[in-house]
Design a protein around this motif. Sequence first.
Motif, PDB file in Angstrom:
ATOM      1  N   PRO A 129      21.527  34.665  48.746  1.00 38.56           N
ATOM      2  CA  PRO A 129      22.125  33.487  49.022  1.00 38.56           C
ATOM      3  C   PRO A 129      23.258  33.326  48.533  1.00 38.56           C
ATOM      4  O   PRO A 129      23.857  33.813  47.442  1.00 38.56           O
ATOM      5  CB  PRO A 129      21.043  32.475  48.382  1.00 38.56           C
ATOM      6  N   GLY A 130      24.108  32.199  48.934  1.00 42.28           N
ATOM      7  CA  GLY A 130      25.551  31.962  48.516  1.00 42.28           C
ATOM      8  C   GLY A 130      26.692  32.739  48.932  1.00 42.28           C
ATOM      9  O   GLY A 130      27.612  32.739  48.412  1.00 42.28           O
ATOM     10  N   ALA A 131      26.435  33.868  49.602  1.00 41.96           N
ATOM     11  CA  ALA A 131      27.601  34.816  50.157  1.00 41.96           C
ATOM     12  C   ALA A 131      28.580  34.013  51.049  1.00 41.96           C
ATOM     13  O   ALA A 131      28.137  33.521  51.766  1.00 41.96           O
ATOM     14  CB  ALA A 131      27.107  36.115  50.616  1.00 41.96           C
ATOM     15  N   PRO A 132      29.890  34.106  50.732  1.00 45.24           N
ATOM     16  CA  PRO A 132      30.930  33.228  51.589  1.00 45.24           C
ATOM     17  C   PRO A 132      30.822  33.787  52.849  1.00 45.24           C
ATOM     18  O   PRO A 132      30.792  35.075  53.198  1.00 45.24           O
ATOM     19  CB  PRO A 132      31.900  33.436  50.864  1.00 45.24           C
ATOM     20  N   GLY A 133      30.823  32.882  53.983  1.00 40.32           N
ATOM     21  CA  GLY A 133      30.875  33.394  55.554  1.00 40.32           C
ATOM     22  C   GLY A 133      29.791  33.929  55.954  1.00 40.32           C
ATOM     23  O   GLY A 133      29.797  34.421  57.143  1.00 40.32           O
ATOM     24  N   CYS A 134      28.479  33.975  55.204  1.00 45.91           N
ATOM     25  CA  CYS A 134      27.225  34.278  55.676  1.00 45.91           C
ATOM     26  C   CYS A 134      26.345  33.396  55.861  1.00 45.91           C
ATOM     27  O   CYS A 134      26.346  32.295  54.888  1.00 45.91           O
ATOM     28  CB  CYS A 134      26.902  35.290  55.018  1.00 45.91           C
ATOM     29  N   GLU A 135      25.664  33.244  56.858  1.00 48.56           N
ATOM     30  CA  GLU A 135      24.500  32.275  56.938  1.00 48.56           C
ATOM     31  C   GLU A 135      23.134  32.770  56.401  1.00 48.56           C
ATOM     32  O   GLU A 135      23.104  34.034  55.771  1.00 48.56           O
ATOM     33  CB  GLU A 135      23.875  32.198  58.440  1.00 48.56           C
ATOM     34  N   GLN A 136      22.335  31.909  55.783  1.00 50.43           N
ATOM     35  CA  GLN A 136      21.210  32.502  54.897  1.00 50.43           C
ATOM     36  C   GLN A 136      20.108  32.485  55.898  1.00 50.43           C
ATOM     37  O   GLN A 136      19.740  31.455  56.765  1.00 50.43           O
ATOM     38  CB  GLN A 136      20.808  31.274  53.949  1.00 50.43           C
ATOM     39  N   GLY A 137      19.131  33.568  55.588  1.00 51.28           N
ATOM     40  CA  GLY A 137      18.018  33.826  56.563  1.00 51.28           C
ATOM     41  C   GLY A 137      18.150  35.166  57.425  1.00 51.28           C
ATOM     42  O   GLY A 137      19.334  35.868  57.400  1.00 51.28           O
ATOM     43  N   THR A 138      17.270  35.536  57.927  1.00 54.69           N
ATOM     44  CA  THR A 138      17.168  36.353  59.157  1.00 54.69           C
ATOM     45  C   THR A 138      17.995  36.007  60.455  1.00 54.69           C
ATOM     46  O   THR A 138      18.204  34.706  60.655  1.00 54.69           O
ATOM     47  CB  THR A 138      15.634  36.852  59.589  1.00 54.69           C
ATOM     48  N   ALA A 139      18.262  36.996  61.054  1.00 53.12           N
ATOM     49  CA  ALA A 139      19.116  36.812  62.227  1.00 53.12           C
ATOM     50  C   ALA A 139      18.578  35.810  63.270  1.00 53.12           C
ATOM     51  O   ALA A 139      18.974  34.980  63.879  1.00 53.12           O
ATOM     52  CB  ALA A 139      19.687  38.207  62.948  1.00 53.12           C
ATOM     53  N   ALA A 140      17.068  35.867  63.381  1.00 50.86           N
ATOM     54  CA  ALA A 140      16.309  35.201  64.233  1.00 50.86           C
ATOM     55  C   ALA A 140      16.295  33.843  63.735  1.00 50.86           C
ATOM     56  O   ALA A 140      16.205  32.754  64.617  1.00 50.86           O
ATOM     57  CB  ALA A 140      14.992  35.988  64.347  1.00 50.86           C
ATOM     58  N   GLU A 141      16.214  33.659  62.558  1.00 49.99           N
ATOM     59  CA  GLU A 141      16.117  32.334  61.810  1.00 49.99           C
ATOM     60  C   GLU A 141      17.316  31.632  62.063  1.00 49.99           C
ATOM     61  O   GLU A 141      17.538  30.207  62.357  1.00 49.99           O
ATOM     62  CB  GLU A 141      15.834  32.461  60.348  1.00 49.99           C
ATOM     63  N   VAL A 142      18.493  32.344  62.115  1.00 53.10           N
ATOM     64  CA  VAL A 142      19.801  31.645  62.585  1.00 53.10           C
ATOM     65  C   VAL A 142      19.895  31.425  63.674  1.00 53.10           C
ATOM     66  O   VAL A 142      20.527  30.249  64.223  1.00 53.10           O
ATOM     67  CB  VAL A 142      20.930  32.644  61.931  1.00 53.10           C
ATOM     68  N   ARG A 171      24.818  41.452  50.811  1.00 54.86           N
ATOM     69  CA  ARG A 171      25.937  41.409  51.541  1.00 54.86           C
ATOM     70  C   ARG A 171      26.282  42.988  51.458  1.00 54.86           C
ATOM     71  O   ARG A 171      27.152  43.479  52.442  1.00 54.86           O
ATOM     72  CB  ARG A 171      26.782  40.617  50.796  1.00 54.86           C
ATOM     73  N   ALA A 172      25.847  43.738  50.686  1.00 51.38           N
ATOM     74  CA  ALA A 172      26.051  45.208  50.653  1.00 51.38           C
ATOM     75  C   ALA A 172      25.611  45.921  51.832  1.00 51.38           C
ATOM     76  O   ALA A 172      26.169  46.932  52.316  1.00 51.38           O
ATOM     77  CB  ALA A 172      25.373  45.947  49.431  1.00 51.38           C
ATOM     78  N   ASP A 173      24.848  45.340  52.696  1.00 48.01           N
ATOM     79  CA  ASP A 173      24.203  45.818  53.889  1.00 48.01           C
ATOM     80  C   ASP A 173      24.915  45.612  55.087  1.00 48.01           C
ATOM     81  O   ASP A 173      24.614  46.108  56.171  1.00 48.01           O
ATOM     82  CB  ASP A 173      22.756  45.675  54.132  1.00 48.01           C
ATOM     83  N   LEU A 174      26.155  44.770  54.879  1.00 48.49           N
ATOM     84  CA  LEU A 174      27.057  44.576  56.148  1.00 48.49           C
ATOM     85  C   LEU A 174      28.102  45.601  56.331  1.00 48.49           C
ATOM     86  O   LEU A 174      29.287  45.568  56.142  1.00 48.49           O
ATOM     87  CB  LEU A 174      27.736  43.104  55.717  1.00 48.49           C
ATOM     88  N   TYR A 175      27.548  46.645  56.667  1.00 48.28           N
ATOM     89  CA  TYR A 175      28.091  48.001  56.624  1.00 48.28           C
ATOM     90  C   TYR A 175      29.169  48.255  57.771  1.00 48.28           C
ATOM     91  O   TYR A 175      30.261  48.935  57.388  1.00 48.28           O
ATOM     92  CB  TYR A 175      27.051  49.149  56.938  1.00 48.28           C
ATOM     93  N   ASP A 176      29.114  47.412  58.633  1.00 46.88           N
ATOM     94  CA  ASP A 176      30.086  47.232  59.915  1.00 46.88           C
ATOM     95  C   ASP A 176      30.808  46.106  60.122  1.00 46.88           C
ATOM     96  O   ASP A 176      31.246  45.797  61.095  1.00 46.88           O
ATOM     97  CB  ASP A 176      29.413  47.991  60.994  1.00 46.88           C
ATOM     98  N   LEU A 177      30.740  45.155  59.094  1.00 46.35           N
ATOM     99  CA  LEU A 177      31.424  43.856  59.556  1.00 46.35           C
ATOM    100  C   LEU A 177      32.826  43.908  59.967  1.00 46.35           C
ATOM    101  O   LEU A 177      33.245  43.070  60.498  1.00 46.35           O
ATOM    102  CB  LEU A 177      30.752  43.030  58.191  1.00 46.35           C
TER     103      LEU A 177
END
Length: 374
Positions: A311-324, A282-288
Amino acid sequence: MGSLSVLLKESWSFVERPDRLAENFYARMFLADPALRDLFPITMDVQRSRLLQAIVHAVQTVDDPEAFGAYLGALGRDHRKFHVLPEQYITVGRCLIAALREACSTQWTIAHEQAWQDAYAAISVKMITAAAADRDNPPYWHAEVVKHERRTPDIAVLTVRPLQPYPYRAGQYVSVECQYHPRLWRVFSIANAPRADGLMQFHVRAVGAGFVSSALVWKAKPGDMLRLGAPIGTMSLDRTSTRDVVCVAGGTGLAPLKSLIEELATFNRTRWVHLFFGVRSRADLYDLGALNQLAGRHSWLSVVPSLSEDPGAPGCEQGTAAEVVARRGPWQEHDFFVSGSPAMVRSTLSTLSVLGIPRQRIRYDTLTSTVTGA
Protein backbone atom coordinates in the motif's frame (compact mmCIF):
# COMPACT_ATOMS: atom_id res chain seq x y z
CA MET A 1 -22.29 -32.99 -29.17
CA GLY A 2 -24.47 -32.23 -26.15
CA SER A 3 -24.84 -35.74 -24.73
CA LEU A 4 -21.19 -36.50 -25.48
CA SER A 5 -20.11 -33.41 -23.57
CA VAL A 6 -22.29 -34.35 -20.60
CA LEU A 7 -20.82 -37.85 -20.44
CA LEU A 8 -17.23 -36.58 -20.70
CA LYS A 9 -17.67 -33.98 -17.99
CA GLU A 10 -19.60 -36.38 -15.77
CA SER A 11 -16.93 -39.07 -15.97
CA TRP A 12 -14.20 -36.51 -15.29
CA SER A 13 -16.05 -35.47 -12.12
CA PHE A 14 -15.74 -39.07 -10.89
CA VAL A 15 -11.92 -38.83 -10.84
CA GLU A 16 -11.00 -38.16 -7.19
CA ARG A 17 -7.21 -38.26 -7.66
CA PRO A 18 -6.20 -36.79 -11.03
CA ASP A 19 -2.53 -37.20 -10.10
CA ARG A 20 -2.99 -40.97 -9.77
CA LEU A 21 -4.87 -41.05 -13.06
CA ALA A 22 -1.90 -39.40 -14.76
CA GLU A 23 0.61 -41.79 -13.15
CA ASN A 24 -1.51 -44.77 -14.23
CA PHE A 25 -1.83 -43.44 -17.77
CA TYR A 26 1.90 -42.89 -18.27
CA ALA A 27 2.79 -46.25 -16.72
CA ARG A 28 0.40 -48.03 -19.09
CA MET A 29 1.64 -46.06 -22.09
CA PHE A 30 5.34 -46.69 -21.48
CA LEU A 31 4.67 -50.38 -20.87
CA ALA A 32 2.64 -50.69 -24.06
CA ASP A 33 5.21 -48.82 -26.19
CA PRO A 34 8.61 -48.30 -24.50
CA ALA A 35 9.72 -46.13 -27.43
CA LEU A 36 7.32 -43.43 -26.23
CA ARG A 37 9.40 -42.96 -23.06
CA ASP A 38 12.18 -41.30 -25.07
CA LEU A 39 9.80 -38.50 -26.04
CA PHE A 40 9.46 -37.33 -22.43
CA PRO A 41 11.85 -35.81 -19.86
CA ILE A 42 13.40 -37.90 -17.11
CA THR A 43 11.43 -35.98 -14.47
CA MET A 44 7.72 -36.49 -15.12
CA ASP A 45 6.07 -34.57 -12.26
CA VAL A 46 5.22 -31.44 -14.22
CA GLN A 47 4.56 -33.39 -17.42
CA ARG A 48 1.75 -35.26 -15.66
CA SER A 49 0.04 -31.96 -14.80
CA ARG A 50 0.31 -30.88 -18.46
CA LEU A 51 -1.64 -33.97 -19.49
CA LEU A 52 -4.43 -33.14 -17.06
CA GLN A 53 -4.64 -29.55 -18.29
CA ALA A 54 -4.91 -30.75 -21.89
CA ILE A 55 -7.68 -33.22 -20.99
CA VAL A 56 -9.64 -30.63 -19.04
CA HIS A 57 -9.30 -28.10 -21.84
CA ALA A 58 -10.48 -30.59 -24.47
CA VAL A 59 -13.47 -31.55 -22.33
CA GLN A 60 -14.34 -27.89 -21.73
CA THR A 61 -14.25 -26.97 -25.43
CA VAL A 62 -16.03 -29.99 -26.91
CA ASP A 63 -19.30 -28.01 -27.05
CA ASP A 64 -17.63 -25.34 -29.20
CA PRO A 65 -16.59 -27.00 -32.48
CA GLU A 66 -14.58 -23.98 -33.64
CA ALA A 67 -12.58 -23.66 -30.41
CA PHE A 68 -12.26 -27.45 -30.16
CA GLY A 69 -10.86 -27.68 -33.67
CA ALA A 70 -8.53 -24.70 -33.31
CA TYR A 71 -7.06 -25.97 -30.04
CA LEU A 72 -6.49 -29.48 -31.32
CA GLY A 73 -5.06 -28.25 -34.61
CA ALA A 74 -2.50 -26.14 -32.75
CA LEU A 75 -1.77 -29.05 -30.40
CA GLY A 76 -1.22 -31.39 -33.35
CA ARG A 77 1.20 -28.97 -35.00
CA ASP A 78 3.02 -28.45 -31.70
CA HIS A 79 3.36 -32.22 -31.13
CA ARG A 80 5.37 -32.52 -34.33
CA LYS A 81 8.38 -31.56 -32.21
CA PHE A 82 8.07 -34.98 -30.51
CA HIS A 83 8.04 -36.81 -33.88
CA VAL A 84 4.89 -38.67 -32.81
CA LEU A 85 3.78 -41.33 -35.31
CA PRO A 86 0.09 -41.62 -36.25
CA GLU A 87 -0.06 -45.19 -34.94
CA GLN A 88 1.19 -44.04 -31.54
CA TYR A 89 -2.00 -42.02 -31.08
CA ILE A 90 -3.84 -45.36 -30.92
CA THR A 91 -1.68 -46.52 -28.04
CA VAL A 92 -2.11 -43.23 -26.21
CA GLY A 93 -5.90 -43.35 -26.56
CA ARG A 94 -6.19 -46.96 -25.42
CA CYS A 95 -4.07 -46.29 -22.32
CA LEU A 96 -5.87 -43.04 -21.50
CA ILE A 97 -9.30 -44.66 -21.57
CA ALA A 98 -8.06 -47.62 -19.53
CA ALA A 99 -6.67 -45.25 -16.89
CA LEU A 100 -9.93 -43.29 -16.82
CA ARG A 101 -11.95 -46.50 -16.50
CA GLU A 102 -9.88 -47.54 -13.49
CA ALA A 103 -10.03 -44.08 -11.89
CA CYS A 104 -13.83 -43.92 -12.17
CA SER A 105 -14.22 -47.46 -10.82
CA THR A 106 -17.86 -48.60 -10.44
CA GLN A 107 -19.24 -45.25 -11.67
CA TRP A 108 -17.83 -45.89 -15.14
CA THR A 109 -20.44 -47.11 -17.63
CA ILE A 110 -20.53 -48.36 -21.20
CA ALA A 111 -21.87 -44.95 -22.19
CA HIS A 112 -18.82 -43.25 -20.67
CA GLU A 113 -16.54 -45.71 -22.47
CA GLN A 114 -18.17 -44.99 -25.82
CA ALA A 115 -18.13 -41.23 -25.23
CA TRP A 116 -14.38 -41.21 -24.57
CA GLN A 117 -13.70 -43.48 -27.52
CA ASP A 118 -15.67 -41.14 -29.80
CA ALA A 119 -14.05 -38.03 -28.32
CA TYR A 120 -10.53 -39.42 -28.53
CA ALA A 121 -11.11 -40.54 -32.13
CA ALA A 122 -12.09 -36.97 -33.00
CA ILE A 123 -9.14 -35.57 -31.06
CA SER A 124 -6.57 -37.83 -32.72
CA VAL A 125 -7.93 -37.26 -36.23
CA LYS A 126 -7.79 -33.48 -35.83
CA MET A 127 -4.27 -33.58 -34.38
CA ILE A 128 -2.92 -35.99 -37.01
CA THR A 129 -4.55 -34.05 -39.85
CA ALA A 130 -3.16 -30.73 -38.58
CA ALA A 131 0.33 -32.20 -38.20
CA ALA A 132 0.24 -33.59 -41.74
CA ALA A 133 -0.94 -30.27 -43.17
CA ASP A 134 1.95 -28.51 -41.41
CA ARG A 135 4.69 -30.64 -42.94
CA ASP A 136 6.13 -27.73 -44.94
CA ASN A 137 7.15 -26.13 -41.63
CA PRO A 138 9.93 -27.54 -39.43
CA PRO A 139 8.83 -29.64 -36.41
CA TYR A 140 10.55 -27.00 -34.26
CA TRP A 141 12.55 -23.82 -34.76
CA HIS A 142 16.05 -23.04 -33.48
CA ALA A 143 16.38 -19.59 -31.92
CA GLU A 144 19.37 -17.72 -30.49
CA VAL A 145 19.19 -15.67 -27.32
CA VAL A 146 20.46 -12.22 -28.35
CA LYS A 147 19.63 -10.32 -25.17
CA HIS A 148 18.98 -11.26 -21.55
CA GLU A 149 17.72 -8.66 -19.05
CA ARG A 150 17.21 -9.52 -15.38
CA ARG A 151 14.42 -7.14 -14.40
CA THR A 152 13.95 -8.47 -10.84
CA PRO A 153 15.67 -11.24 -8.86
CA ASP A 154 13.25 -13.78 -10.35
CA ILE A 155 12.04 -12.19 -13.62
CA ALA A 156 13.98 -11.91 -16.88
CA VAL A 157 13.10 -10.60 -20.32
CA LEU A 158 14.69 -12.65 -23.10
CA THR A 159 15.02 -11.45 -26.68
CA VAL A 160 15.55 -14.27 -29.18
CA ARG A 161 16.07 -14.51 -32.92
CA PRO A 162 14.70 -17.61 -34.72
CA LEU A 163 17.10 -18.88 -37.36
CA GLN A 164 14.15 -19.40 -39.74
CA PRO A 165 11.03 -17.26 -40.13
CA TYR A 166 8.64 -18.01 -37.27
CA PRO A 167 4.99 -17.23 -38.14
CA TYR A 168 2.73 -16.42 -35.19
CA ARG A 169 -0.03 -14.05 -34.09
CA ALA A 170 0.07 -11.55 -31.26
CA GLY A 171 -1.36 -13.14 -28.12
CA GLN A 172 -0.08 -16.65 -28.83
CA TYR A 173 2.32 -18.75 -26.75
CA VAL A 174 5.01 -21.27 -27.63
CA SER A 175 6.67 -24.30 -26.06
CA VAL A 176 10.36 -23.73 -25.36
CA GLU A 177 13.25 -26.13 -24.74
CA CYS A 178 16.65 -24.92 -23.54
CA GLN A 179 20.06 -26.60 -23.55
CA TYR A 180 20.11 -26.83 -19.74
CA HIS A 181 17.17 -29.28 -19.62
CA PRO A 182 16.86 -31.31 -22.83
CA ARG A 183 13.42 -32.79 -23.62
CA LEU A 184 11.81 -30.59 -20.99
CA TRP A 185 9.43 -28.24 -22.82
CA ARG A 186 7.60 -25.39 -21.12
CA VAL A 187 5.30 -22.83 -22.71
CA PHE A 188 5.66 -19.05 -22.52
CA SER A 189 3.72 -16.25 -24.12
CA ILE A 190 5.37 -14.17 -26.82
CA ALA A 191 5.56 -10.61 -25.49
CA ASN A 192 5.67 -8.69 -28.77
CA ALA A 193 3.72 -8.54 -32.01
CA PRO A 194 5.45 -9.96 -35.11
CA ARG A 195 8.30 -7.69 -36.20
CA ALA A 196 10.10 -7.19 -39.49
CA ASP A 197 13.43 -8.19 -37.90
CA GLY A 198 11.91 -11.45 -36.57
CA LEU A 199 12.94 -10.81 -32.96
CA MET A 200 10.74 -12.25 -30.20
CA GLN A 201 10.57 -11.51 -26.48
CA PHE A 202 9.62 -13.71 -23.55
CA HIS A 203 8.85 -12.55 -20.00
CA VAL A 204 9.94 -15.36 -17.69
CA ARG A 205 9.51 -15.70 -13.94
CA ALA A 206 11.45 -18.42 -12.10
CA VAL A 207 8.65 -20.31 -10.37
CA GLY A 208 9.17 -22.84 -7.56
CA ALA A 209 10.67 -26.04 -8.94
CA GLY A 210 10.34 -24.82 -12.52
CA PHE A 211 13.54 -26.16 -14.06
CA VAL A 212 13.13 -24.43 -17.43
CA SER A 213 11.95 -21.07 -16.09
CA SER A 214 14.75 -21.03 -13.52
CA ALA A 215 17.34 -21.84 -16.18
CA LEU A 216 16.02 -19.11 -18.47
CA VAL A 217 16.11 -16.54 -15.67
CA TRP A 218 19.37 -17.45 -13.92
CA LYS A 219 21.50 -19.33 -16.46
CA ALA A 220 20.55 -18.26 -19.98
CA LYS A 221 22.85 -15.80 -21.74
CA PRO A 222 23.31 -14.30 -25.19
CA GLY A 223 24.46 -16.93 -27.63
CA ASP A 224 22.46 -19.75 -26.04
CA MET A 225 20.24 -21.71 -28.40
CA LEU A 226 16.59 -22.53 -27.72
CA ARG A 227 14.12 -24.72 -29.57
CA LEU A 228 10.62 -23.40 -30.19
CA GLY A 229 7.54 -25.49 -30.93
CA ALA A 230 4.69 -24.32 -33.13
CA PRO A 231 2.66 -21.34 -31.85
CA ILE A 232 -0.47 -22.14 -29.82
CA GLY A 233 -3.39 -20.10 -28.52
CA THR A 234 -6.42 -18.23 -29.76
CA MET A 235 -6.31 -15.06 -27.64
CA SER A 236 -6.04 -12.84 -30.70
CA LEU A 237 -7.55 -9.52 -31.72
CA ASP A 238 -10.79 -9.26 -33.64
CA ARG A 239 -9.88 -6.52 -36.10
CA THR A 240 -13.49 -6.14 -37.16
CA SER A 241 -14.54 -5.05 -33.66
CA THR A 242 -14.95 -1.34 -33.00
CA ARG A 243 -15.35 -1.74 -29.23
CA ASP A 244 -12.83 -0.30 -26.81
CA VAL A 245 -10.49 -2.77 -25.11
CA VAL A 246 -9.69 -3.67 -21.49
CA CYS A 247 -6.57 -5.76 -20.79
CA VAL A 248 -6.23 -7.30 -17.32
CA ALA A 249 -2.76 -8.66 -16.56
CA GLY A 250 -1.36 -10.40 -13.50
CA GLY A 251 2.44 -10.61 -13.20
CA THR A 252 4.17 -12.00 -16.28
CA GLY A 253 0.70 -12.60 -17.72
CA LEU A 254 1.41 -9.12 -19.07
CA ALA A 255 3.39 -10.65 -21.97
CA PRO A 256 0.59 -11.65 -24.40
CA LEU A 257 -1.41 -8.49 -23.61
CA LYS A 258 1.59 -6.34 -24.45
CA SER A 259 1.89 -8.11 -27.79
CA LEU A 260 -1.80 -7.42 -28.50
CA ILE A 261 -1.32 -3.74 -27.68
CA GLU A 262 1.68 -3.63 -30.02
CA GLU A 263 -0.48 -5.09 -32.79
CA LEU A 264 -3.18 -2.50 -32.10
CA ALA A 265 -0.54 0.19 -32.43
CA THR A 266 -0.06 -0.78 -36.08
CA PHE A 267 -3.62 0.10 -37.12
CA ASN A 268 -5.71 1.48 -34.25
CA ARG A 269 -6.96 5.04 -34.40
CA THR A 270 -10.37 4.91 -32.73
CA ARG A 271 -10.39 2.27 -29.95
CA TRP A 272 -9.44 3.24 -26.40
CA VAL A 273 -7.31 0.62 -24.66
CA HIS A 274 -7.09 0.33 -20.86
CA LEU A 275 -4.33 -1.89 -19.45
CA PHE A 276 -4.64 -2.91 -15.78
CA PHE A 277 -1.34 -4.42 -14.61
CA GLY A 278 -1.60 -6.05 -11.18
CA VAL A 279 1.32 -7.36 -9.10
CA ARG A 280 2.05 -7.88 -5.40
CA SER A 281 4.67 -5.21 -4.74
CA ARG A 282 6.30 -2.30 -6.57
CA ALA A 283 9.39 -4.46 -7.11
CA ASP A 284 7.30 -6.70 -9.38
CA LEU A 285 6.45 -3.89 -11.82
CA TYR A 286 9.23 -5.22 -14.03
CA ASP A 287 8.03 -3.68 -17.32
CA LEU A 288 6.29 -0.50 -16.17
CA GLY A 289 8.87 1.78 -17.78
CA ALA A 290 8.31 0.23 -21.21
CA LEU A 291 4.53 0.35 -20.74
CA ASN A 292 4.64 4.05 -19.85
CA GLN A 293 6.74 4.74 -22.93
CA LEU A 294 4.18 2.88 -25.03
CA ALA A 295 1.36 4.92 -23.50
CA GLY A 296 3.34 8.10 -24.15
CA ARG A 297 3.46 7.29 -27.87
CA HIS A 298 -0.23 6.38 -28.16
CA SER A 299 -2.88 8.67 -26.71
CA TRP A 300 -5.51 5.92 -26.87
CA LEU A 301 -3.61 3.74 -24.34
CA SER A 302 -3.83 4.10 -20.55
CA VAL A 303 -1.78 2.01 -18.11
CA VAL A 304 -3.02 1.46 -14.55
CA PRO A 305 -0.59 -0.43 -12.27
CA SER A 306 -1.91 -1.89 -9.03
CA LEU A 307 -0.33 -3.49 -5.97
CA SER A 308 -2.09 -6.06 -3.81
CA GLU A 309 0.46 -6.22 -0.95
CA ASP A 310 2.27 -2.89 -1.04
CA PRO A 311 0.00 0.00 0.00
CA GLY A 312 0.92 3.62 -0.50
CA ALA A 313 3.14 3.32 -3.59
CA PRO A 314 2.88 6.55 -5.62
CA GLY A 315 1.13 6.23 -8.97
CA CYS A 316 -0.31 2.79 -8.18
CA GLU A 317 -3.81 1.67 -7.30
CA GLN A 318 -4.35 -0.58 -4.27
CA GLY A 319 -5.65 -4.13 -4.84
CA THR A 320 -5.58 -6.71 -7.58
CA ALA A 321 -6.06 -5.74 -11.21
CA ALA A 322 -9.59 -7.21 -11.13
CA GLU A 323 -10.48 -5.17 -8.04
CA VAL A 324 -9.31 -1.99 -9.73
CA VAL A 325 -11.32 -2.82 -12.85
CA ALA A 326 -14.41 -3.30 -10.66
CA ARG A 327 -13.96 0.19 -9.19
CA ARG A 328 -13.96 1.77 -12.63
CA GLY A 329 -16.11 1.43 -15.73
CA PRO A 330 -18.77 0.91 -16.89
CA TRP A 331 -17.34 -1.82 -19.12
CA GLN A 332 -20.37 -3.56 -20.68
CA GLU A 333 -19.46 -2.39 -24.21
CA HIS A 334 -15.77 -3.35 -24.09
CA ASP A 335 -13.72 -6.31 -25.34
CA PHE A 336 -11.73 -7.94 -22.51
CA PHE A 337 -8.43 -9.84 -22.54
CA VAL A 338 -7.26 -11.56 -19.35
CA SER A 339 -3.89 -13.19 -18.65
CA GLY A 340 -2.14 -14.34 -15.48
CA SER A 341 -1.97 -17.26 -13.08
CA PRO A 342 -4.89 -19.74 -13.01
CA ALA A 343 -6.12 -18.24 -9.72
CA MET A 344 -5.89 -14.71 -11.11
CA VAL A 345 -7.80 -15.65 -14.27
CA ARG A 346 -10.55 -17.40 -12.28
CA SER A 347 -10.90 -14.46 -9.92
CA THR A 348 -11.00 -11.97 -12.78
CA LEU A 349 -13.61 -13.96 -14.70
CA SER A 350 -15.74 -14.07 -11.56
CA THR A 351 -15.43 -10.30 -11.14
CA LEU A 352 -16.33 -9.67 -14.78
CA SER A 353 -19.36 -11.92 -14.45
CA VAL A 354 -20.58 -9.85 -11.48
CA LEU A 355 -20.01 -6.69 -13.54
CA GLY A 356 -22.26 -8.10 -16.27
CA ILE A 357 -19.60 -8.47 -18.98
CA PRO A 358 -20.88 -10.89 -21.68
CA ARG A 359 -18.68 -14.01 -21.70
CA GLN A 360 -18.31 -13.89 -25.48
CA ARG A 361 -16.43 -10.59 -25.14
CA ILE A 362 -13.80 -12.04 -22.79
CA ARG A 363 -10.72 -13.69 -24.31
CA TYR A 364 -8.23 -15.73 -22.31
CA ASP A 365 -6.21 -18.91 -22.67
CA THR A 366 -7.15 -21.70 -20.29
CA LEU A 367 -3.56 -23.00 -20.24
CA THR A 368 -2.39 -19.86 -18.50
CA SER A 369 -0.69 -21.79 -15.72
CA THR A 370 1.81 -23.17 -18.22
CA VAL A 371 2.18 -19.89 -20.01
CA THR A 372 3.19 -17.67 -17.15
CA GLY A 373 6.26 -19.69 -16.31
CA ALA A 374 7.12 -23.17 -15.07
